[in-house]
Design an enzyme around this catalytic site. Structure first.
Site, PDB file in Angstrom:
ATOM      1  N   GLN A   1      39.483  37.884  28.503  1.00 51.68           N
ATOM      2  CA  GLN A   1      38.770  38.692  29.484  1.00 51.68           C
ATOM      3  C   GLN A   1      38.499  40.082  28.942  1.00 51.68           C
ATOM      4  OE1 GLN A   1      40.239  37.815  33.295  1.00 51.68           O
ATOM      5  NE2 GLN A   1      39.007  39.318  34.379  1.00 51.68           N
TER       6      GLN A   1
ATOM      7  N   GLN B   1      52.415  31.580  30.495  1.00 47.91           N
ATOM      8  CA  GLN B   1      51.478  32.602  30.015  1.00 47.91           C
ATOM      9  C   GLN B   1      50.985  33.511  31.139  1.00 47.91           C
ATOM     10  OE1 GLN B   1      47.368  32.323  29.977  1.00 47.91           O
ATOM     11  NE2 GLN B   1      47.235  31.934  27.773  1.00 47.91           N
TER      12      GLN B   1
ATOM     13  N   HIS C   1      49.563  39.180  33.332  1.00 46.65           N
ATOM     14  CA  HIS C   1      50.631  38.962  32.349  1.00 46.65           C
ATOM     15  C   HIS C   1      51.866  39.836  32.610  1.00 46.65           C
ATOM     16  CE1 HIS C   1      48.050  36.323  30.119  1.00 46.65           C
ATOM     17  NE2 HIS C   1      47.121  37.247  30.059  1.00 46.65           N
TER      18      HIS C   1
ATOM     19  N   ARG D   1      42.534  29.591  38.047  1.00 45.37           N
ATOM     20  CA  ARG D   1      43.373  30.635  37.454  1.00 45.37           C
ATOM     21  C   ARG D   1      42.878  32.023  37.860  1.00 45.37           C
ATOM     22  NH1 ARG D   1      43.508  33.488  32.379  1.00 45.37           N
ATOM     23  NH2 ARG D   1      45.587  33.637  31.435  1.00 45.37           N
TER      24      ARG D   1
ATOM     25  N   SER E   1      44.768  35.001  25.798  1.00 40.61           N
ATOM     26  CA  SER E   1      44.889  34.823  27.241  1.00 40.61           C
ATOM     27  C   SER E   1      44.033  33.644  27.703  1.00 40.61           C
ATOM     28  CB  SER E   1      44.534  36.121  27.967  1.00 40.61           C
ATOM     29  OG  SER E   1      44.837  36.041  29.340  1.00 40.61           O
ATOM     30  N   LEU E   2      42.985  33.876  28.513  1.00 42.00           N
ATOM     31  CA  LEU E   2      42.164  32.739  28.955  1.00 42.00           C
ATOM     32  C   LEU E   2      41.542  32.012  27.773  1.00 42.00           C
ATOM     33  CD1 LEU E   2      38.724  32.848  29.030  1.00 42.00           C
ATOM     34  CD2 LEU E   2      39.281  34.923  30.272  1.00 42.00           C
TER      35      LEU E   2
END
Length: 311
Positions: free
Chosen positions: A9, A252, A203, A119, A94-95
Site C-alpha cells: 500500500q 502479518q 501491522h 482484508r 504487506s499486501l
C-alpha cells in the site's frame, strides 16, 4: 538467482494500469476479472479516480495487486518470460505478499482479489478513525526505532510496523503514542519522524479484529501451495506449506513487516537480481539493503520489453 517482488500500500496512483491495459489484452483480462470478482468497477477507479476513493484501504489493496498481476501476465503471455522458469523465489511487502502468492499459484486471481477486499475492510474497521496513526522514522535503524517505540508507548500501543531498510522504519499504534514518538525522535538519534497519511494503524496489535477476520476468510480458501518459495513478511524466511502460509498471513495483520531482513536473507541465499512488478517503491529499498543487487522496476510496456531483452 532472481526474485520477483510485489509492492504494498502506498504505491497506488490514479491512472495506474491504464497504459498497460490500452497496450495489452492480457492486462485488460486481469482488470476485468478483478472487477467481476469484486462486483465493482475497480479499474475505472484506478484509471479515473477520484484519488480519495482509490486511497481507501479496501480499494487500494486489490488495485495494487491487480496492477502487479496484470504486469506479470503481460510479461508472461506477450514477453514469454514465465515466472516459474525465470524466478527462483518471490516476496511481497504487506499486501504484496498476497500478490506474490497469487503469482505463484497459491491463490487464484478471483480469490486473491476477494481476500484483499476483506482484508482492507477489516483493517479499516478494526480501529475507529482518529484513534490510530503511523509514522515513518527517517534515519532510523531498527534498534533506535524499537527503543523510541518503547519509550513513547506509556501504556498505549506503539510498535514497529515496517522494518523497510537500514534508514527507514515505520511505527504504528495509538495516535497519541505516535505523536509522542515523533516529538522524541532527536533524543534517540533519529533524523526525523513523519506522520503518514493513512486511515488506520496497520501491522500493530490494534489490528487484532482484522487478524481474526482474515483467519476466518483464509480458513474457507483452498490452496495448492505456491510453485516457488515465498519469503514471508513476519519470518523473513522461505515458506511453501499451505497451512503455514495461511497462519503467517493472519499473523502479518498485527505483526511486523520484516522487509529489510527478508531482502538480506535473500541476498545471503544467493539472490542477486530483484524484479519489482507494478511499482517503483521496493527497488530503492532493495538497493539500500543490498547495494550490489541488480534491481528492475516494471510498470510500462517499455519496462517489460527491456526486461524481456535481458533475461
Amino acid at each position: 538467482m532472481r526474485a520477483f517482488i510485489f509492492p504494498g500500500q502506498g504505491s497506488q496512483a490514479v491512472g495506474m494500469g491504464a497504459a498497460l491495459a490500452a497496450a495489452s489484452p492480457a492486462a485488460r483480462e486481469v482488470f476485468d476479472e478483478v472487477d467481476e470478482a469484486l462486483g465493482q468497477n475497480l479499474f475505472r477507479l484506478m484509471t479515473e479516480g477520484p484519488e480519495a476513493d482509490l486511497t481507501l484501504t479496501e480499494n487500494a489493496q486489490p488495485a495494487i495487486m491487480a496492477n502487479a498481476l496484470a504486469t506479470l501476465r503481460v510479461l508472461e503471455r506477450e514477453g514469454n518470460v514465465v515466472l516459474r522458469d525465470k524466478g527462483h523465489a518471490v516476496a511481497g511487502h504487506s499486501l504484496g505478499e498476497y500478490s506474490a502468492l497469487c503469482a505463484t499459484g497459491a491463490f487464484d486471481l478471483t480469490t486473491t482479489a476477494r481476500l484483499l477486499k476483506t482484508r482492507g475492510q477489516a483493517m479499516q474497521a478494526a480501529v475507529p478513525v482518529g484513534e490510530g496513526a503511523m509514522a515513518a522514522l527517517l534515519g532510523a535503524d531498527i534498534e533506535k526505532a524499537e527503543a523510541l517505540a518503547a519509550a513513547a508507548a506509556q501504556g498505549e500501543v506503539c510498535a514497529v510496523a515496517n522494518d523497510n531498510d537500514p534508514s527507514q522504519v515505520v511505527i504504528s499504534g495509538h495516535k497519541s503514542a505516535i505523536e509522542r514518538a515523533i516529538e522524541q525522535v532527536k533524543d534517540f538519534g533519529i533524523k526525523r519522524g513523519v506522520l503518514l497519511p493513512v486511515s488506520a494503524p496497520f501491522h500493530c496489535p490494534l489490528m487484532q479484529p482484522a487478524a481474526d477476520a482474515m483467519a476466518a476468510a483464509l480458513a474457507e480458501v483452498a490452496s495448492p501451495g505456491p510453485f516457488l518459495p515465498v519469503y514471508a513478511n513476519v519470518t523473513a524466511a522461505q515458506v511453501s506449506d499451505t497451512a503455514t502460509i495461511k497462519a503467517l498471513l493472519v499473523e502479518q495483520v498485527t505483526g511486523r513487516v520484516r522487509w529489510r531482513e527478508s531482502i538480506a536473507a535473500m541476498w545471503d541465499a544467493g539472490f542477486t537480481e530483484f524484479v519489482e512488478m507494478g511499482g517503483r517503491v521496493l527497488g530503492p529499498m532493495v538497493k539500500r539493503i543490498a547495494p550490489d543487487a541488480t534491481v528492475s522496476s516494471i510498470i510500462s510496456m517499455d519496462d517489460i520489453e527491456a526486461l524481456v531483452g535481458r533475461i
